[in-house]
Design a protein around this motif. Sequence first.
Motif, PDB file in Angstrom:
ATOM      1  N   GLY A 328       0.975  -1.411   0.209  1.00 34.37           N
ATOM      2  CA  GLY A 328       0.161  -0.065   0.008  1.00 34.37           C
ATOM      3  C   GLY A 328       0.620   1.494  -0.087  1.00 34.37           C
ATOM      4  O   GLY A 328       0.486   2.351   0.413  1.00 34.37           O
ATOM      5  N   ILE A 329       2.220   1.172  -0.191  1.00 36.13           N
ATOM      6  CA  ILE A 329       3.059   2.398  -0.294  1.00 36.13           C
ATOM      7  C   ILE A 329       3.329   2.518  -1.763  1.00 36.13           C
ATOM      8  O   ILE A 329       3.959   1.609  -2.448  1.00 36.13           O
ATOM      9  CB  ILE A 329       4.381   2.075   0.615  1.00 36.13           C
ATOM     10  N   GLU A 344       6.689  11.681   3.584  1.00 43.33           N
ATOM     11  CA  GLU A 344       6.982  10.370   2.905  1.00 43.33           C
ATOM     12  C   GLU A 344       7.374   9.291   4.136  1.00 43.33           C
ATOM     13  O   GLU A 344       6.879   8.082   3.961  1.00 43.33           O
ATOM     14  CB  GLU A 344       8.155  10.375   1.968  1.00 43.33           C
ATOM     15  N   TYR A 345       7.889   9.738   4.847  1.00 48.22           N
ATOM     16  CA  TYR A 345       8.429   8.864   5.969  1.00 48.22           C
ATOM     17  C   TYR A 345       7.414   8.335   7.058  1.00 48.22           C
ATOM     18  O   TYR A 345       7.324   7.237   7.509  1.00 48.22           O
ATOM     19  CB  TYR A 345       9.842   9.377   6.964  1.00 48.22           C
ATOM     20  N   ARG A 349       6.185   4.587   7.521  1.00 46.49           N
ATOM     21  CA  ARG A 349       5.772   4.177   9.105  1.00 46.49           C
ATOM     22  C   ARG A 349       4.352   3.521   9.099  1.00 46.49           C
ATOM     23  O   ARG A 349       4.292   2.817  10.336  1.00 46.49           O
ATOM     24  CB  ARG A 349       6.157   5.355  10.256  1.00 46.49           C
ATOM     25  N   ARG A 350       3.828   3.747   8.326  1.00 41.98           N
ATOM     26  CA  ARG A 350       2.453   3.134   8.461  1.00 41.98           C
ATOM     27  C   ARG A 350       2.469   1.843   7.973  1.00 41.98           C
ATOM     28  O   ARG A 350       1.506   1.054   8.204  1.00 41.98           O
ATOM     29  CB  ARG A 350       1.468   4.158   7.675  1.00 41.98           C
ATOM     30  N   SER A 382      11.055   3.070  21.188  1.00 37.94           N
ATOM     31  CA  SER A 382      11.404   4.035  20.294  1.00 37.94           C
ATOM     32  C   SER A 382      10.933   3.600  18.692  1.00 37.94           C
ATOM     33  O   SER A 382      11.143   4.332  17.644  1.00 37.94           O
ATOM     34  CB  SER A 382      12.961   4.146  20.097  1.00 37.94           C
ATOM     35  N   GLY A 383      10.306   2.585  18.536  1.00 41.07           N
ATOM     36  CA  GLY A 383      10.010   2.097  17.221  1.00 41.07           C
ATOM     37  C   GLY A 383       8.646   2.220  16.781  1.00 41.07           C
ATOM     38  O   GLY A 383       8.053   3.202  17.230  1.00 41.07           O
TER      39      GLY A 383
END
Length: 453
Positions: A328-329, A344-345, A349-350, A382-383
């Motif tokens: 989906g990216i 974009e990042y 991350r999604r 932190s992830g």
Amino acid sequence: MSPQTKRESGDLRFSEVLSALSFALDLVEGQPEGHTVRSCLVGMKVAGRLGLDAEMRSALFYALLLKDAGCSSNASMMSTLFDADDMEAKKKVKTVDWTSLPHAALYAARTVSPDGSLLAKAGKMVRFAARGQAESRNLIRIRCERGADITRLMGFPEETAWAIRSLDEHWDGRGHPDGLKGEEIPLLARICGLAQTVEVFFTAHGPAGAEEVARVRSGRWFDPALVEVLLAEAAEGGLWKDLSREDPQREVTRLEPDDRTLEATPERVDLVARAFGEIIDAKSPFTYRHSEGVAKVAVAMGERAGFGPDATRDLMRAGLLHDIGKLGISNRILDKPGPLTDEEYAKVRRHPELTYEILSRVGPFRPIAETAANHHEKLDGSGYHRGVGAEDLDFPSRILAVADIYDALSADRPYHKALPKEKVLGILREDSGTKLDADSVTILEDLINENAV
């Protein structure tokens, strides 16, 4: 019988697994959720009115569910060709008569370099005008051949594979990839091609739009006899009503030939995981064999840690499918050679969240959905995507996170060259016990030292 075997046998059909996973294929094609399932319903209604026997209807049924299995294999090329979001380009092309030069030119003008300068857009347009037909044929060939190969990997008959291989052939011989004409095109491919276009126009423009495109393209794109069958089914069989139901998947299940239903056995579910692992990896040239690599390392680590057969199988499936959310990216992001923007990042991350959303729809994959989606989480919180910490990360999730980093750093990516194993281990050791599970890092180091991975 083990708990895993129980949850994958008896009352669960293989087609239900593929129907649920088709959401991922809809994403790659830029289509609304349910496109594949609704296309299947259209095609099977036509097949029923034609009186096809159970064997042919079964071959068609799975061809319709897997018609877009090769869709990820040309995503990177399409993004590069149009300098655009591949999913948007694919979505738009579904409503275009690309065999018509004026329509193709208008499509190109609206699609190429949407964020580029007028000069960049003009350059892309010149290239498209010179090589458009050849490029289109190549893109479709790659997609259709790959889709056919994936159905063979899952054990489906040649009739299913050829229906997908010839999906974009047209009745007048102007389709791709082989320019087949009339009855040279396999009947099942003719049905699939008609069904998918009708579904796109039904979703966008309702019954009137769907019937109009079938009539207008009859004798050019579509077999005129099949168009007449479709229109008769629409008038007499309640096709549009069935397509409008809240749960078209239930209607589709009813149309599967009863004496040809396949059980979702563990072995078949494993084949699906491997097939979709290949679909995921085909999305970008930089992820070639990544899913397979992560699964292989994770399984070796799980076995060394003493996991039993069911837990090891779950770890293999999670490894193969952990990046399914990347379908989906856009490839404009996945293949970007330079630094990503904040926007974009955020989209990248999604992808673990999308992984969870996709896998949790599929009965046999629900037990691994969270593990697969946890592959970017860290012990210290932190992830991403949830930002959970050690207390919420079980051992399989910790193993998968280490396996994913190891394989990613060991391969070429747009933003780095493959690193030597010793350097990768050094990076893992730096985060061991803080971000990454120390036991998992130690297990992997032992396996590497023994040349076991």
